[in-house]
Design an enzyme around this catalytic site. Structure first.
Site, PDB file in Angstrom:
ATOM      1  N   ARG A   1       0.818  -1.207   0.000  1.00 14.16           N
ATOM      2  CA  ARG A   1       0.000   0.000   0.000  1.00 14.16           C
ATOM      3  C   ARG A   1       0.849   1.253   0.000  1.00 14.16           C
ATOM      4  O   ARG A   1       1.956   1.270   0.517  1.00 14.16           O
ATOM      5  CB  ARG A   1      -0.875   0.039   1.259  1.00 14.16           C
ATOM      6  CG  ARG A   1      -1.898  -1.058   1.274  1.00 14.16           C
ATOM      7  CD  ARG A   1      -2.681  -0.986   2.550  1.00 14.16           C
ATOM      8  NE  ARG A   1      -2.019  -1.823   3.549  1.00 14.16           N
ATOM      9  CZ  ARG A   1      -2.540  -2.112   4.726  1.00 14.16           C
ATOM     10  NH1 ARG A   1      -3.683  -1.593   5.096  1.00 14.16           N
ATOM     11  NH2 ARG A   1      -1.905  -2.897   5.562  1.00 14.16           N
TER      12      ARG A   1
ATOM     13  N   ARG B   1       3.462   3.226 -17.497  1.00 14.41           N
ATOM     14  CA  ARG B   1       4.005   3.064 -18.853  1.00 14.41           C
ATOM     15  C   ARG B   1       5.471   3.484 -18.925  1.00 14.41           C
ATOM     16  O   ARG B   1       6.201   3.066 -19.807  1.00 14.41           O
ATOM     17  CB  ARG B   1       3.193   3.898 -19.846  1.00 14.41           C
ATOM     18  CG  ARG B   1       1.775   3.448 -19.979  1.00 14.41           C
ATOM     19  CD  ARG B   1       1.040   4.308 -20.995  1.00 14.41           C
ATOM     20  NE  ARG B   1      -0.391   4.200 -20.774  1.00 14.41           N
ATOM     21  CZ  ARG B   1      -1.234   5.218 -20.828  1.00 14.41           C
ATOM     22  NH1 ARG B   1      -0.792   6.424 -21.130  1.00 14.41           N
ATOM     23  NH2 ARG B   1      -2.508   5.046 -20.616  1.00 14.41           N
TER      24      ARG B   1
ATOM     25  N   CYS C   1      -7.851   2.666 -12.345  1.00 11.58           N
ATOM     26  CA  CYS C   1      -8.009   3.855 -11.504  1.00 11.58           C
ATOM     27  C   CYS C   1      -9.478   3.950 -11.098  1.00 11.58           C
ATOM     28  O   CYS C   1     -10.365   3.610 -11.880  1.00 11.58           O
ATOM     29  CB  CYS C   1      -7.656   5.119 -12.261  1.00 11.58           C
ATOM     30  SG  CYS C   1      -5.927   5.285 -12.697  1.00 11.58           S
TER      31      CYS C   1
ATOM     32  N   GLU D   1     -12.504   7.467  -5.037  1.00  8.59           N
ATOM     33  CA  GLU D   1     -12.886   7.018  -3.705  1.00  8.59           C
ATOM     34  C   GLU D   1     -14.255   7.565  -3.305  1.00  8.59           C
ATOM     35  O   GLU D   1     -14.735   8.539  -3.868  1.00  8.59           O
ATOM     36  CB  GLU D   1     -11.846   7.481  -2.680  1.00  8.59           C
ATOM     37  CG  GLU D   1     -10.511   6.841  -2.887  1.00  8.59           C
ATOM     38  CD  GLU D   1      -9.489   7.285  -1.855  1.00  8.59           C
ATOM     39  OE1 GLU D   1      -9.838   8.017  -0.909  1.00  8.59           O
ATOM     40  OE2 GLU D   1      -8.338   6.888  -2.001  1.00  8.59           O
TER      41      GLU D   1
ATOM     42  N   ARG E   1      -3.987   7.124  -3.826  1.00  7.12           N
ATOM     43  CA  ARG E   1      -3.619   5.894  -3.123  1.00  7.12           C
ATOM     44  C   ARG E   1      -3.333   4.805  -4.155  1.00  7.12           C
ATOM     45  O   ARG E   1      -3.854   4.831  -5.261  1.00  7.12           O
ATOM     46  CB  ARG E   1      -4.749   5.433  -2.208  1.00  7.12           C
ATOM     47  CG  ARG E   1      -4.972   6.301  -0.997  1.00  7.12           C
ATOM     48  CD  ARG E   1      -6.141   5.742  -0.172  1.00  7.12           C
ATOM     49  NE  ARG E   1      -6.366   6.451   1.049  1.00  7.12           N
ATOM     50  CZ  ARG E   1      -7.110   7.551   1.167  1.00  7.12           C
ATOM     51  NH1 ARG E   1      -7.680   8.075   0.112  1.00  7.12           N
ATOM     52  NH2 ARG E   1      -7.282   8.129   2.338  1.00  7.12           N
TER      53      ARG E   1
ATOM     54  N   TYR F   1       3.714   6.033   2.727  1.00 10.45           N
ATOM     55  CA  TYR F   1       2.741   7.125   2.841  1.00 10.45           C
ATOM     56  C   TYR F   1       3.543   8.416   2.846  1.00 10.45           C
ATOM     57  O   TYR F   1       4.249   8.699   3.806  1.00 10.45           O
ATOM     58  CB  TYR F   1       1.885   6.951   4.100  1.00 10.45           C
ATOM     59  CG  TYR F   1       0.936   5.798   3.947  1.00 10.45           C
ATOM     60  CD1 TYR F   1       1.360   4.497   4.174  1.00 10.45           C
ATOM     61  CD2 TYR F   1      -0.355   5.996   3.517  1.00 10.45           C
ATOM     62  CE1 TYR F   1       0.500   3.420   3.986  1.00 10.45           C
ATOM     63  CE2 TYR F   1      -1.222   4.936   3.342  1.00 10.45           C
ATOM     64  CZ  TYR F   1      -0.790   3.651   3.568  1.00 10.45           C
ATOM     65  OH  TYR F   1      -1.651   2.606   3.376  1.00 10.45           O
TER      66      TYR F   1
ATOM     67  N   ARG G   1      -1.808   6.466   7.651  1.00 10.83           N
ATOM     68  CA  ARG G   1      -1.327   5.250   8.312  1.00 10.83           C
ATOM     69  C   ARG G   1       0.106   5.419   8.792  1.00 10.83           C
ATOM     70  O   ARG G   1       1.024   4.766   8.294  1.00 10.83           O
ATOM     71  CB  ARG G   1      -1.393   4.057   7.347  1.00 10.83           C
ATOM     72  CG  ARG G   1      -2.767   3.543   6.996  1.00 10.83           C
ATOM     73  CD  ARG G   1      -3.603   3.077   8.176  1.00 10.83           C
ATOM     74  NE  ARG G   1      -3.016   2.042   8.976  1.00 10.83           N
ATOM     75  CZ  ARG G   1      -3.285   0.738   8.871  1.00 10.83           C
ATOM     76  NH1 ARG G   1      -4.129   0.310   7.975  1.00 10.83           N
ATOM     77  NH2 ARG G   1      -2.698  -0.120   9.679  1.00 10.83           N
TER      78      ARG G   1
END
Length: 124
Positions: A6, A62, A74, A77, A89, A107, A115
């Site tokens: 993540r 790419r 993609c 959210e 994210r 992050y 996080r």
């Protein structure tokens, strides 16, 4: 073993350049920290907050050698009130023998607020 790696990063402006540069920085950090070989990647999922609309973050893959055949998507959210704005994210699904607690999540910038317990980059 399939693991998720993540990461998130924030941008200052909703421009193609900002989105592209931030997405590239985030992917580069994750690749380097986890030594990701694109042949081990099952998919890459990018999400953005509703204020990020000028470009698809996925297009940066790419530019990375060997990544052009990796499935990428993609999505926007859910616009939860009070969520971190201008945020990109990513979730990279990879086949690896690395233990869950040894995965290096990233992050960056203000996204460290999401996080701070997971990041190994300490908000670079």
């Amino acid at each position: 073993m399939v693991r998720g790696i993540r990461g998130a990063i924030t941008i200052d402006a909703n421009t193609d350049k900002e989105i592209t540069e931030a997405s590239s920085e985030l992917i580069q950090v994750l690749i380097e920290q986890n030594q990701i070989d694109p042949d081990t990647v099952a998919q890459v999922l990018f999400t953005v907050t509703e204020d990020v609309t000028a470009a698809f973050p996925a297009k940066v893959l790419r530019e990375f050698p060997g990544w052009s055949l990796v499935p990428v998507v993609c999505a926007q959210e859910i616009p939860v009130p009070g969520s971190l704005p201008m945020c990109i994210r990513v979730l990279i699904t990879v086949n690896t023998e690395v233990k869950q607690d040894q995965i290096a999540h990233a992050y960056l910038r203000d996204a460290i607020k999401l996080r701070p317990d997971l990041t190994l980059t300490n908000g670079q």
